[in-house]
Design a protein around this motif. Structure first.
Motif, PDB file in Angstrom:
ATOM      1  N   SER A 209      71.191  36.203  34.903  1.00 18.22           N
ATOM      2  CA  SER A 209      69.802  36.252  34.436  1.00 18.22           C
ATOM      3  C   SER A 209      68.906  36.146  35.665  1.00 18.22           C
ATOM      4  N   PHE A 210      68.111  37.182  35.906  1.00 26.70           N
ATOM      5  CA  PHE A 210      67.245  37.182  37.092  1.00 26.70           C
ATOM      6  C   PHE A 210      65.762  37.139  36.743  1.00 26.70           C
ATOM      7  N   SER A 211      65.423  37.114  35.439  1.00 28.37           N
ATOM      8  CA  SER A 211      63.992  37.227  35.127  1.00 28.37           C
ATOM      9  C   SER A 211      63.222  35.940  35.457  1.00 28.37           C
ATOM     10  N   GLY A 212      63.872  34.759  35.298  1.00 24.75           N
ATOM     11  CA  GLY A 212      63.207  33.501  35.652  1.00 24.75           C
ATOM     12  C   GLY A 212      62.972  33.419  37.161  1.00 24.75           C
ATOM     13  N   LEU A 213      63.950  33.904  37.912  1.00 29.70           N
ATOM     14  CA  LEU A 213      63.850  33.915  39.378  1.00 29.70           C
ATOM     15  C   LEU A 213      62.659  34.779  39.816  1.00 29.70           C
ATOM     16  N   LYS A 214      62.552  35.902  39.151  1.00 32.35           N
ATOM     17  CA  LYS A 214      61.440  36.838  39.437  1.00 32.35           C
ATOM     18  C   LYS A 214      60.092  36.168  39.130  1.00 32.35           C
ATOM     19  N   THR A 215      60.028  35.410  38.033  1.00 30.03           N
ATOM     20  CA  THR A 215      58.767  34.728  37.669  1.00 30.03           C
ATOM     21  C   THR A 215      58.463  33.608  38.677  1.00 30.03           C
ATOM     22  N   SER A 216      59.489  32.902  39.154  1.00 29.48           N
ATOM     23  CA  SER A 216      59.257  31.864  40.176  1.00 29.48           C
ATOM     24  C   SER A 216      58.638  32.491  41.415  1.00 29.48           C
ATOM     25  N   VAL A 217      59.129  33.682  41.783  1.00 31.41           N
ATOM     26  CA  VAL A 217      58.564  34.366  42.952  1.00 31.41           C
ATOM     27  C   VAL A 217      57.098  34.728  42.678  1.00 31.41           C
ATOM     28  N   LEU A 218      56.836  35.240  41.493  1.00 28.66           N
ATOM     29  CA  LEU A 218      55.459  35.624  41.133  1.00 28.66           C
ATOM     30  C   LEU A 218      54.513  34.424  41.286  1.00 28.66           C
ATOM     31  N   TYR A 219      54.918  33.261  40.752  1.00 27.30           N
ATOM     32  CA  TYR A 219      54.040  32.083  40.799  1.00 27.30           C
ATOM     33  C   TYR A 219      53.885  31.558  42.232  1.00 27.30           C
ATOM     34  N   THR A 220      54.928  31.735  43.045  1.00 26.72           N
ATOM     35  CA  THR A 220      54.831  31.283  44.443  1.00 26.72           C
ATOM     36  C   THR A 220      53.900  32.195  45.237  1.00 26.72           C
ATOM     37  N   VAL A 221      53.973  33.488  44.952  1.00 28.06           N
ATOM     38  CA  VAL A 221      53.206  34.467  45.743  1.00 28.06           C
ATOM     39  C   VAL A 221      51.756  34.564  45.267  1.00 28.06           C
ATOM     40  N   LYS A 222      51.544  34.369  43.944  1.00 26.22           N
ATOM     41  CA  LYS A 222      50.191  34.606  43.397  1.00 26.22           C
ATOM     42  C   LYS A 222      49.578  33.372  42.737  1.00 26.22           C
ATOM     43  N   GLY A 223      50.316  32.274  42.732  1.00 31.55           N
ATOM     44  CA  GLY A 223      49.784  31.050  42.136  1.00 31.55           C
ATOM     45  C   GLY A 223      50.350  30.804  40.751  1.00 31.55           C
ATOM     46  N   PRO A 224      50.356  29.500  40.310  1.00 28.63           N
ATOM     47  CA  PRO A 224      50.930  29.145  39.020  1.00 28.63           C
ATOM     48  C   PRO A 224      50.236  29.902  37.881  1.00 28.63           C
ATOM     49  N   ARG A 225      51.027  30.384  36.958  1.00 32.09           N
ATOM     50  CA  ARG A 225      50.558  31.130  35.773  1.00 32.09           C
ATOM     51  C   ARG A 225      49.807  32.416  36.122  1.00 32.09           C
ATOM     52  N   ALA A 226      50.012  32.918  37.336  1.00 30.97           N
ATOM     53  CA  ALA A 226      49.354  34.177  37.725  1.00 30.97           C
ATOM     54  C   ALA A 226      49.960  35.335  36.932  1.00 30.97           C
ATOM     55  N   SER A 227      49.265  36.473  36.905  1.00 33.39           N
ATOM     56  CA  SER A 227      49.834  37.674  36.283  1.00 33.39           C
ATOM     57  C   SER A 227      50.168  38.663  37.399  1.00 33.39           C
ATOM     58  N   GLN A 228      50.840  39.747  37.008  1.00 34.03           N
ATOM     59  CA  GLN A 228      51.225  40.779  37.991  1.00 34.03           C
ATOM     60  C   GLN A 228      50.021  41.276  38.787  1.00 34.03           C
ATOM     61  N   LYS A 229      48.857  41.324  38.115  1.00 38.11           N
ATOM     62  CA  LYS A 229      47.676  41.924  38.752  1.00 38.11           C
ATOM     63  C   LYS A 229      46.896  40.942  39.625  1.00 38.11           C
ATOM     64  N   SER A 230      47.262  39.643  39.573  1.00 37.56           N
ATOM     65  CA  SER A 230      46.538  38.648  40.379  1.00 37.56           C
ATOM     66  C   SER A 230      46.739  38.937  41.862  1.00 37.56           C
ATOM     67  N   PRO A 231      45.796  38.478  42.712  1.00 39.80           N
ATOM     68  CA  PRO A 231      45.948  38.729  44.159  1.00 39.80           C
ATOM     69  C   PRO A 231      47.002  37.822  44.797  1.00 39.80           C
ATOM     70  N   ILE A 232      47.532  38.286  45.906  1.00 36.77           N
ATOM     71  CA  ILE A 232      48.511  37.484  46.668  1.00 36.77           C
ATOM     72  C   ILE A 232      47.752  36.372  47.398  1.00 36.77           C
ATOM     73  N   ILE A 233      48.292  35.128  47.326  1.00 38.44           N
ATOM     74  CA  ILE A 233      47.548  34.022  47.933  1.00 38.44           C
ATOM     75  C   ILE A 233      48.306  33.374  49.106  1.00 38.44           C
ATOM     76  N   ILE A 234      49.406  34.012  49.534  1.00 41.33           N
ATOM     77  CA  ILE A 234      50.166  33.401  50.644  1.00 41.33           C
ATOM     78  C   ILE A 234      50.110  34.306  51.876  1.00 41.33           C
TER      79      ILE A 234
END
Ligand code: KG4
Ligand code: ZN
Length: 338
Positions: A209-234
């Motif tokens: 299962s890789f979908s949770g891992l993918k979401t962890s990356v999303l929240y790390t790169v764009k902030g907690p509860r961010a969406s795909q369209k949110s800006p990168i913050i790192i």
């Protein structure tokens, strides 16, 4: 026996001539990657149009490079599953037309099975082997008792590993296909910086299962509860650490499950296939963590989609099952063992 292999399952049009399942006389690949890149992924309609444009020139080139004519070909093998349905139809219809026009036998080959065959081509493999499929559309572990004999052990319950690489790359603003981009960026990063983990599948611990891992990356790169369209913050440096930590988490999970499955099933070797096997860090992680068994990897030219693996496996399929009547050969979206 000279086999012509035809591949058009996704975004590569490829034809190849292979002798007796192992000697590659030609392997011509026309990749569409550059054209799909501007859309951030494969556009099926565009893929089909490009296959239509390329199938005949690629076929001609494969015969020319092999220094043979259609008359010399003994068998036509074509990838008829799984893949984009419209794309599959173009290769399959070309193969049917060739078979009808020449009277040569025709055989359908499963593309995922062929990814595993790519590593076996011309090798003496100790069986049973653990087959590890790591592609853009599939992730599974299968026991191979021989070429053409499979029992599935596990599969992904959500994203395929290549798909996870492509989606994580997109989150980080990297172009398609994401796998090679993540690998490159990870070279500059610290794999211990972020404690990412691949998912655990209750009741089927060898499933992926890789979908949770993918979401962890999303929240790390764009902030907690961010969406795909949110800006990168790192920062760029942080992105390299994310890429390295993501790769480490995904490949550690694969290596752990490969090791357990190989032991449980008394495998004598491990065979790997699919586009993700291009990744040098994956090869290093598996070599370090699965030292007790020989690992078989596809040659670099055979990791991505190609006609040689179709022609190679087609030879064995024909010896095992015989050919198909052209009007009876169907396309399918199923993996070989499902
Ligand atoms: O096996 P393949 O051609 O696709 C299917 O048959 O589905 O593999 C394509 C996949 C893509 O997801 C791509 O990002 C991934 O393989 N890939 C890689 C690398 N090169 C290609 N993933 C990780 N590291 C790489 N170096
Ligand atoms: Zn493939």
């Amino acid at each position: 026996m000279l086999v012509l292999g035809i591949e058009s399952t996704c975004d590569e049009t490829s034809c190849s001539v292979v002798r007796d399942g192992k000697e590659i006389l030609s392997n011509v690949v026309s990749s569409q990657i550059e054209l799909h890149r501007e859309f951030g992924g494969v556009v099926p309609e565009l893929a089909c149009r490009l296959h239509i444009d390329k199938i005949i020139p690629v076929l001609d080139e494969s015969l020319k490079v092999a220094n043979v004519t259609l008359d010399d070909i003994d068998l036509i093998a074509v990838a008829n599953a799984p893949g984009l349905i419209g794309a599959l139809l173009i290769g399959v219809n070309a193969a049917k037309a060739l078979a009808l026009a020449t009277g040569k036998p025709l055989v359908g080959v499963n593309h995922i099975e062929a990814h595993l065959y790519a590593a076996v081509m011309g090798e003496e493999i100790p069986f049973p082997a653990l087959g590890v499929v790591l592609s853009g559309g599939h992730t599974s572990l299968v026991i191979m008792d021989g070429v053409g004999q499979y029992r599935e052990v596990s599969h992904t319950v959500d994203d395929a590993i290549g798909e996870a690489f492509d989606k994580v790359a997109k989150v980080m603003g990297l172009p398609y296909p994401g796998g090679p981009e993540i690998e490159k960026l990870a070279l500059k990063g610290d794999a211990t910086r972020f404690a990412f983990k691949a998912g655990k599948v209750k009741d089927a611990p060898l499933n992926f299962s890789f979908s949770g891992l993918k979401t962890s990356v999303l929240y790390t790169v764009k902030g907690p509860r961010a969406s795909q369209k949110s800006p990168i913050i790192i920062s760029e440096e942080d992105k390299a650490d994310v890429a390295a930590s993501f790769q480490e988490a995904a490949f550690s999970d694969i290596a752990k499950k490969v090791k357990i499955a190989a032991k449980e099933q008394n495998c004598k070797s491990i065979i790997l296939g699919g586009g993700v096997t291009n990744n040098k860090y994956l090869r290093k992680v598996l070599a370090e963590r699965c030292q007790n068994l020989p690992l078989y990897w596809p040659a670099p030219a055979l990791t991505l989609d190609n006609g040689a693996m179709i022609a190679g496996l087609g030879y064995h399929r024909f010896l095992l099952d015989g050919g198909s009547e052209p009007h009876k050969l169907e396309v399918s979206t199923q993996a070989a063992w499902s």
